[in-house]
Design an enzyme around this catalytic site. Structure first.
Site, PDB file in Angstrom:
ATOM      1  N   THR A 244     -10.606   0.654   3.421  1.00 23.24           N
ATOM      2  CA  THR A 244     -10.981   0.171   2.092  1.00 23.24           C
ATOM      3  C   THR A 244     -11.288  -1.322   2.122  1.00 23.24           C
ATOM      4  O   THR A 244     -12.256  -1.795   1.524  1.00 23.24           O
ATOM      5  CB  THR A 244      -9.841   0.452   1.083  1.00 23.24           C
TER       6      THR A 244
ATOM      7  N   LYS B 105       8.564 -14.061   0.751  1.00 20.49           N
ATOM      8  CA  LYS B 105       9.598 -15.002   0.314  1.00 20.49           C
ATOM      9  C   LYS B 105      10.119 -14.632  -1.068  1.00 20.49           C
ATOM     10  O   LYS B 105      10.872 -15.392  -1.669  1.00 20.49           O
ATOM     11  CB  LYS B 105       9.030 -16.426   0.295  1.00 20.49           C
TER      12      LYS B 105
ATOM     13  N   ARG C 219      -4.944  -4.308  -3.446  1.00 21.72           N
ATOM     14  CA  ARG C 219      -4.308  -3.083  -2.969  1.00 21.72           C
ATOM     15  C   ARG C 219      -2.810  -3.337  -2.962  1.00 21.72           C
ATOM     16  O   ARG C 219      -2.365  -4.351  -2.430  1.00 21.72           O
ATOM     17  CB  ARG C 219      -4.785  -2.796  -1.545  1.00 21.72           C
TER      18      ARG C 219
END
Ligand code: ZN
Lengths: 152, 301
Positions: B52, B80, B101
């Site tokens: 993709t 983090k 995504r």
């Protein structure tokens, strides 16, 4: 037991009577409204006969008047609930709980992989059916049904 | 907030679907242009999806745009503990469009609400992957000349397959007849059947994968994954039943095309690849043109 005595036990001078709560949801309603933590005098009856629900529950809370948004929270599990506002032993006002078209910040999405269960996002649902209540998550688009509804 | 975002295929009306497909056809004729000159597109892949990502990056490159971003979140500040909200807000200051995504369902809708620029959902968990649906529609349109009144056969994992669900919703605008071929464990979810009943969409369900496919205009294959079965023996029973072989195509319609969202494992035998009805590799290429059209629409270009 005569009618008068029964009334004396359950009548309140000022406050709110919530009627037509489905019997199985009595304790959830108590939790949602925070009645387990409030200092007011609270009385309830459960498994009373009801033409509408079969078995119903009633809650009476002295010296307590709810805001609409507080009461709206119970519409998800007690959509037929009726409120009587009592002043000086008389019904001063009646209210019915209405199921909103959108449910914002009240219920949790049952999908553990939903962003609303991962990050601090206000939950939003579209009500796709009112009886039984069926919610579609605005974010993950999964369905949360009556059985799985948890209130925030 | 921006209503140009594409989060779910339902965000597009029938007219918008057709508009984007027509635009994709233009991009196919002239893929290289400068529509995105001077524009910066953020490509945020919180989980890897090479296929993709490459398709989007090709689309952006062919339109002359520049790409910033990351290809999986382990190399970004997300590790983090930065929230999606903060990442999105920060990045939306830098760029003109976000392609995202993310493994969490609903993340794209949420990002589109906190972002100042449009967000294109490149897949949010098992929820939506609307650009895949648009390339599926483009492939159908291109090979059949229309989206209207087609016999669409869907085969394999119809329970969890999000590409199947989105394609079903999108095609519902075009008077399709659906045939669903799946083992009982993986049949199409009830919610979609209620939707089709309500909207007078014809559908048939089958468990056998046999010569009923001779009626098909489109055969949409998906993977049946072992891990979807509670009982491994049940999987052993069905695993060879839903494999398409070349000899099964002998009496199928001339216009039949076989689609598959890829990657394929073994649900299409290799001997099908040389059959002119096999279309899954061209289908993947169509994704570039469909994504070019989606980007152009999101940016109003
Ligand atoms: Zn959700």
């Amino acid at each position: 037991m005569n009618a008068k005595k029964e009334l004396q036990v359950s009548a309140i001078q000022n406050g709110t009577v919530i009627d037509h709560i489905p019997a199985e949801y009595l304790f959830q309603v108590i939790t949602i409204l925070g009645l387990d933590k409030c200092g007011n005098s609270v009385t309830f009856g459960n498994n009373l006969e009801s033409k509408l629900l079969g078995r119903k529950a009633i809650i009476k809370i002295s010296e307590k008047f709810f805001k609409d948004e507080e009461i709206n929270k119970i519409s998800l599990i007690a959509p037929h609930a009726k409120l009587n506002i009592i002043r000086d032993y008389k019904v001063a006002e009646k209210k019915i709980v209405e199921t909103p078209k959108k449910v914002v910040g009240i219920a949790r999405c049952m999908n553990p992989k939903c962003i609303t269960n991962v990050e601090a996002v206000t939950t939003r649902f579209h009500v796709i059916n009112t009886s039984p209540i069926t919610l579609k998550c605005h974010y993950c688009e999964k369905i949360t049904d009556l059985k799985n509804i948890r209130i925030v | 907030m921006d209503n140009k975002s594409l989060v779910s295929i339902d965000d597009y009306t029938k007219e918008e679907i057709l508009e984007v497909l027509a635009r994709a056809a233009e991009f196919e004729k002239n893929p290289n242009c400068n529509l995105l000159e001077g524009k910066v597109i953020a490509s945020l892949f919180f989980e890897p999806s090479t296929r993709t990502r490459l398709s989007f990056e090709t689309a952006i490159s062919r339109m002359g745009g520049r790409i910033v971003g990351f290809t999986d979140s382990s190399s970004s500040s997300v590790t983090k503990g930065e929230t999606l909200k903060d990442t999105t807000k920060m990045v939306s200051n830098y760029c003109d469009l976000i392609v995202m995504r993310h493994p969490i369902e609903g993340s794209a809708r949420y990002a589109s609400e906190v972002s100042d620029v449009p967000v294109i959902n490149a897949g949010d968990g098992a929820n939506q992957h609307p650009t895949q649906t648009m390339l599926d529609l483009y492939s159908i349109m291109k090979t059949q000349g229309t989206l209207e009144n087609l016999n669409i056969f869907m085969v394999g994992d119809l329970k969890y397959g999000r590409t199947v669900h989105s394609l079903l919703m999108a095609l519902s605008h075009f008077n399709p007849t659906f045939h669903f071929i799946a083992p009982p464990e993986l049949e199409i979810p009830r919610g979609y059947k209620i939707f089709m009943d309500k909207n007078d969409i014809k559908y048939f369900e089958h468990t056998e994968f046999d010569d009923i496919i001779n009626d098909a205009d489109i055969l949409y294959m998906t993977r049946v994954q072992k891990e979807r079965f509670v009982d491994p023996l049940e999987y052993e029973k069905v695993k060879n039943v839903y494999i398409l072989k070349n000899n099964m195509l002998a009496n199928t319609k001339d216009n039949l095309k076989i689609l598959h969202p890829l990657p394929r494992v073994n649900e299409i035998a290799v001997d099908v690849d040389t059959n002119p009805k096999a279309y899954y590799f061209q289908q993947a290429l169509n994704g570039v043109y469909a994504r070019q059209a989606i980007i152009a629409k999101a940016l109003n270009l």
